[in-house]
Design a protein around this motif. Structure first.
Motif, PDB file in Angstrom:
ATOM      1  N   SER A 229     -16.229  -5.849  11.478  1.00 19.63           N
ATOM      2  CA  SER A 229     -15.818  -5.909  10.089  1.00 19.63           C
ATOM      3  C   SER A 229     -15.533  -4.509   9.556  1.00 19.63           C
ATOM      4  CB  SER A 229     -16.912  -6.575   9.250  1.00 19.63           C
ATOM      5  OG  SER A 229     -16.568  -6.567   7.892  1.00 19.63           O
ATOM      6  N   ALA A 230     -16.402  -3.546   9.890  1.00 19.97           N
ATOM      7  CA  ALA A 230     -16.183  -2.166   9.471  1.00 19.97           C
ATOM      8  C   ALA A 230     -14.923  -1.599  10.109  1.00 19.97           C
ATOM      9  CB  ALA A 230     -17.399  -1.320   9.836  1.00 19.97           C
ATOM     10  N   GLU A 231     -14.687  -1.916  11.381  1.00 22.17           N
ATOM     11  CA  GLU A 231     -13.485  -1.430  12.059  1.00 22.17           C
ATOM     12  C   GLU A 231     -12.226  -2.010  11.416  1.00 22.17           C
ATOM     13  OE1 GLU A 231     -13.997  -2.516  16.084  1.00 22.17           O
ATOM     14  OE2 GLU A 231     -15.401  -0.893  16.559  1.00 22.17           O
ATOM     15  N   ARG A 232     -12.272  -3.301  11.083  1.00 20.26           N
ATOM     16  CA  ARG A 232     -11.106  -3.919  10.450  1.00 20.26           C
ATOM     17  C   ARG A 232     -10.844  -3.306   9.084  1.00 20.26           C
ATOM     18  NH1 ARG A 232     -13.553  -8.662  12.177  1.00 20.26           N
ATOM     19  NH2 ARG A 232     -14.103  -9.213  10.026  1.00 20.26           N
ATOM     20  N   ARG A 233     -11.908  -3.047   8.341  1.00 19.52           N
ATOM     21  CA  ARG A 233     -11.748  -2.456   7.018  1.00 19.52           C
ATOM     22  C   ARG A 233     -11.122  -1.064   7.116  1.00 19.52           C
ATOM     23  NH1 ARG A 233     -16.371  -3.457   5.553  1.00 19.52           N
ATOM     24  NH2 ARG A 233     -17.382  -1.486   6.111  1.00 19.52           N
ATOM     25  N   ALA A 234     -11.585  -0.247   8.054  1.00 21.50           N
ATOM     26  CA  ALA A 234     -11.022   1.089   8.240  1.00 21.50           C
ATOM     27  C   ALA A 234      -9.577   1.018   8.715  1.00 21.50           C
ATOM     28  CB  ALA A 234     -11.871   1.878   9.236  1.00 21.50           C
ATOM     29  N   ALA A 235      -9.297   0.083   9.618  1.00 15.71           N
ATOM     30  CA  ALA A 235      -7.933  -0.059  10.132  1.00 15.71           C
ATOM     31  C   ALA A 235      -6.969  -0.491   9.034  1.00 15.71           C
ATOM     32  CB  ALA A 235      -7.915  -1.073  11.276  1.00 15.71           C
ATOM     33  N   LYS A 236      -7.396  -1.433   8.197  1.00 12.06           N
ATOM     34  CA  LYS A 236      -6.538  -1.886   7.099  1.00 12.06           C
ATOM     35  C   LYS A 236      -6.276  -0.767   6.107  1.00 12.06           C
ATOM     36  CE  LYS A 236      -7.885  -6.761   7.360  1.00 12.06           C
ATOM     37  NZ  LYS A 236      -8.612  -7.870   6.696  1.00 12.06           N
ATOM     38  N   ALA A 237      -7.296   0.072   5.859  1.00 11.76           N
ATOM     39  CA  ALA A 237      -7.114   1.201   4.944  1.00 11.76           C
ATOM     40  C   ALA A 237      -6.079   2.177   5.494  1.00 11.76           C
ATOM     41  CB  ALA A 237      -8.451   1.910   4.717  1.00 11.76           C
ATOM     42  N   VAL A 238      -6.148   2.450   6.797  1.00 11.35           N
ATOM     43  CA  VAL A 238      -5.194   3.371   7.412  1.00 11.35           C
ATOM     44  C   VAL A 238      -3.791   2.797   7.354  1.00 11.35           C
ATOM     45  CG1 VAL A 238      -4.501   4.447   9.581  1.00 11.35           C
ATOM     46  CG2 VAL A 238      -6.898   4.458   8.906  1.00 11.35           C
ATOM     47  N   VAL A 239      -3.631   1.519   7.661  1.00 13.62           N
ATOM     48  CA  VAL A 239      -2.315   0.880   7.593  1.00 13.62           C
ATOM     49  C   VAL A 239      -1.770   0.928   6.169  1.00 13.62           C
ATOM     50  CG1 VAL A 239      -1.071  -1.290   7.859  1.00 13.62           C
ATOM     51  CG2 VAL A 239      -2.728  -0.596   9.587  1.00 13.62           C
ATOM     52  N   THR A 240      -2.632   0.752   5.177  1.00 14.03           N
ATOM     53  CA  THR A 240      -2.209   0.828   3.784  1.00 14.03           C
ATOM     54  C   THR A 240      -1.721   2.232   3.440  1.00 14.03           C
ATOM     55  OG1 THR A 240      -3.808  -0.874   3.157  1.00 14.03           O
ATOM     56  CG2 THR A 240      -2.915   0.490   1.380  1.00 14.03           C
ATOM     57  N   LEU A 241      -2.456   3.248   3.876  1.00  9.93           N
ATOM     58  CA  LEU A 241      -2.047   4.630   3.623  1.00  9.93           C
ATOM     59  C   LEU A 241      -0.710   4.942   4.295  1.00  9.93           C
ATOM     60  CD1 LEU A 241      -5.450   6.527   4.022  1.00  9.93           C
ATOM     61  CD2 LEU A 241      -4.186   6.144   1.912  1.00  9.93           C
ATOM     62  N   VAL A 242      -0.539   4.473   5.529  1.00  6.43           N
ATOM     63  CA  VAL A 242       0.721   4.716   6.240  1.00  6.43           C
ATOM     64  C   VAL A 242       1.875   4.011   5.538  1.00  6.43           C
ATOM     65  CG1 VAL A 242       1.971   4.299   8.387  1.00  6.43           C
ATOM     66  CG2 VAL A 242      -0.382   5.124   8.462  1.00  6.43           C
ATOM     67  N   THR A 243       1.640   2.779   5.076  1.00  4.29           N
ATOM     68  CA  THR A 243       2.686   2.050   4.359  1.00  4.29           C
ATOM     69  C   THR A 243       3.087   2.788   3.091  1.00  4.29           C
ATOM     70  OG1 THR A 243       1.822  -0.047   5.207  1.00  4.29           O
ATOM     71  CG2 THR A 243       3.297  -0.154   3.306  1.00  4.29           C
ATOM     72  N   MET A 244       2.093   3.303   2.364  1.00  2.16           N
ATOM     73  CA  MET A 244       2.389   4.085   1.168  1.00  2.16           C
ATOM     74  C   MET A 244       3.197   5.320   1.527  1.00  2.16           C
ATOM     75  SD  MET A 244      -1.328   3.848  -0.724  1.00  2.16           S
ATOM     76  CE  MET A 244      -0.972   5.313  -1.669  1.00  2.16           C
ATOM     77  N   TYR A 245       2.827   5.966   2.618  1.00  2.00           N
ATOM     78  CA  TYR A 245       3.574   7.146   3.043  1.00  2.00           C
ATOM     79  C   TYR A 245       5.029   6.797   3.339  1.00  2.00           C
ATOM     80  CZ  TYR A 245       5.793  10.250   6.299  1.00  2.00           C
ATOM     81  OH  TYR A 245       6.725  11.021   6.926  1.00  2.00           O
ATOM     82  N   VAL A 246       5.244   5.742   4.115  1.00  4.91           N
ATOM     83  CA  VAL A 246       6.604   5.374   4.508  1.00  4.91           C
ATOM     84  C   VAL A 246       7.458   5.075   3.277  1.00  4.91           C
ATOM     85  CG1 VAL A 246       7.981   3.645   5.714  1.00  4.91           C
ATOM     86  CG2 VAL A 246       5.904   4.532   6.777  1.00  4.91           C
ATOM     87  N   VAL A 247       6.869   4.423   2.283  1.00  7.06           N
ATOM     88  CA  VAL A 247       7.617   4.082   1.071  1.00  7.06           C
ATOM     89  C   VAL A 247       7.895   5.331   0.238  1.00  7.06           C
ATOM     90  CG1 VAL A 247       7.558   2.806  -1.099  1.00  7.06           C
ATOM     91  CG2 VAL A 247       6.749   1.722   0.993  1.00  7.06           C
ATOM     92  N   PHE A 248       6.822   6.083  -0.102  1.00  7.33           N
ATOM     93  CA  PHE A 248       6.983   7.221  -1.011  1.00  7.33           C
ATOM     94  C   PHE A 248       7.739   8.372  -0.371  1.00  7.33           C
ATOM     95  CE2 PHE A 248       2.774   5.742  -3.076  1.00  7.33           C
ATOM     96  CZ  PHE A 248       3.464   4.754  -3.744  1.00  7.33           C
ATOM     97  N   TYR A 249       7.290   8.792   0.820  1.00  2.00           N
ATOM     98  CA  TYR A 249       7.949   9.904   1.475  1.00  2.00           C
ATOM     99  C   TYR A 249       9.292   9.493   2.073  1.00  2.00           C
ATOM    100  CZ  TYR A 249       4.008  13.052   0.975  1.00  2.00           C
ATOM    101  OH  TYR A 249       3.041  13.864   0.460  1.00  2.00           O
ATOM    102  N   GLY A 250       9.470   8.200   2.334  1.00  2.00           N
ATOM    103  CA  GLY A 250      10.773   7.731   2.778  1.00  2.00           C
ATOM    104  C   GLY A 250      11.824   7.955   1.700  1.00  2.00           C
TER     105      GLY A 250
END
Length: 320
Positions: A229-250
């Protein structure tokens, strides 16, 4: 003040009001964790470094833009423009690369113990300080040309060829080749981590999907659920940050490519404003994701809030 300037000032003020307290709060929480545990896990160290760089982005770009827009401080001249653009570009790119390092490390965390990728993760964790130092050195060097050619704002009539209007500053390159070469380097150092972090995020999503399928296939027993559960939570947070990066910095990189390829946009302050806004948006919003998803950070904030609430009645009683 014109309506466009007012809107611009309010937007950068919003980024400052959200970004400075948000990033500072996350830094404070990790400092408390480090002082309590006497160490930080590698992933936490990466996040702490990322948030520190994001705070630098907001302070060195959004705050001066707000002060200058509302004419509170005459902060932009040749020297300050060189310093602001140099620090901003260095910190901005470090934010991108640290997001990639975080996504790559989280991707390696999905590897089974004893595998070759697990050994790579251990190597990355062991040499994390060297990775931080290398990123700082490379990005500081790459950001030098823009800082060298930066000048204070000039009248529109004085805008010369091969220049890039940065609203309150002007980046005047000596030739079109120098301008295009700098633009190509800037684009490459942003696009390369974007491609890699996107690949890492896809791997993380595949891992999450497979793990959810395995959980569905289990029959009976609840042991071993806390760590996944902790691993999934950390993984989802990282994917969210990357998605934000792709949108904003894109959007930011798209505007940058448009700026260096279309001559008519060289004197457009609007394009410059949009680029700075989207480049700073990630730095301002990302701590919100970290606060929500990172239990260590949220726990420290909650404990501090409870301590403050507990001290308030005591203070009132002592005053009475």
């Amino acid at each position: 003040m014109e309506s466009n300037s007012l809107i611009r000032g309010l937007l950068f003020l919003l980024l400052t009001v959200v970004g400075v307290p948000g990033n500072s709060l996350v830094i404070w929480a990790f400092v408390r964790v480090a002082s309590h545990d006497r160490r930080l896990l590698p992933a936490d160290a990466i996040v702490l470094h990322l948030v520190s760089v994001n705070l630098l982005v907001v302070v060195v770009r959004c705050l001066p833009e707000t002060l200058a827009t509302f004419r509170l401080v005459a902060i932009y001249n040749d020297a300050s423009c060189r310093g602001i653009i140099y620090v901003f570009r260095t910190a901005r790119t470090l934010s991108i690369w640290l997001t990639f390092v975080l996504s790559a490390y989280q991707c390696l965390s999905a590897a089974p113990p004893g595998s070759r990728w697990a050994q790579v993760r251990a190597t990355v964790a062991h040499h994390l300080s060297f990775i931080f130092l290398a990123l700082w050195l490379v990005n500081c060097i790459v950001s030098c040309p823009a800082a060298i050619y930066s000048l204070g704002s000039r009248d529109n009539s004085s805008l010369m060829e091969h220049s890039i209007n940065a609203q309150f500053c002007l980046v005047q390159f000596p030739s079109g080749l120098a301008r295009d070469a700098n633009g190509a380097v800037q684009t490459a150092r942003d696009v390369v981590p974007m491609v890699f972090m996107t690949m890492a995020s896809i791997i993380i999503l595949v891992f999450l999907y497979r793990h959810s399928q395995q959980v569905k296939g289990l029959r009976g027993g609840t042991s071993g659920k806390s760590r996944p559960s902790a691993e999934r939570r950390a993984a989802k947070a990282v994917v969210t940050l990357v998605t934000m990066y792709v949108v904003f910095y894109g959007v930011d990189n798209g505007l940058w490519v448009y700026t260096i390829t279309v001559t008519q946009t060289l004197s457009s302050a609007l394009v410059s404003d949009l680029r700075v806004f989207f480049a700073s948006l990630y730095a301002s919003v990302s701590p919100i994701v970290i606060i929500i998803s990172n239990k260590k950070v949220s726990r420290q904030i909650q404990c501090q809030s409870e301590e403050s609430t507990a001290r308030t009645p005591d203070a009132a009683l002592s005053a009475a």
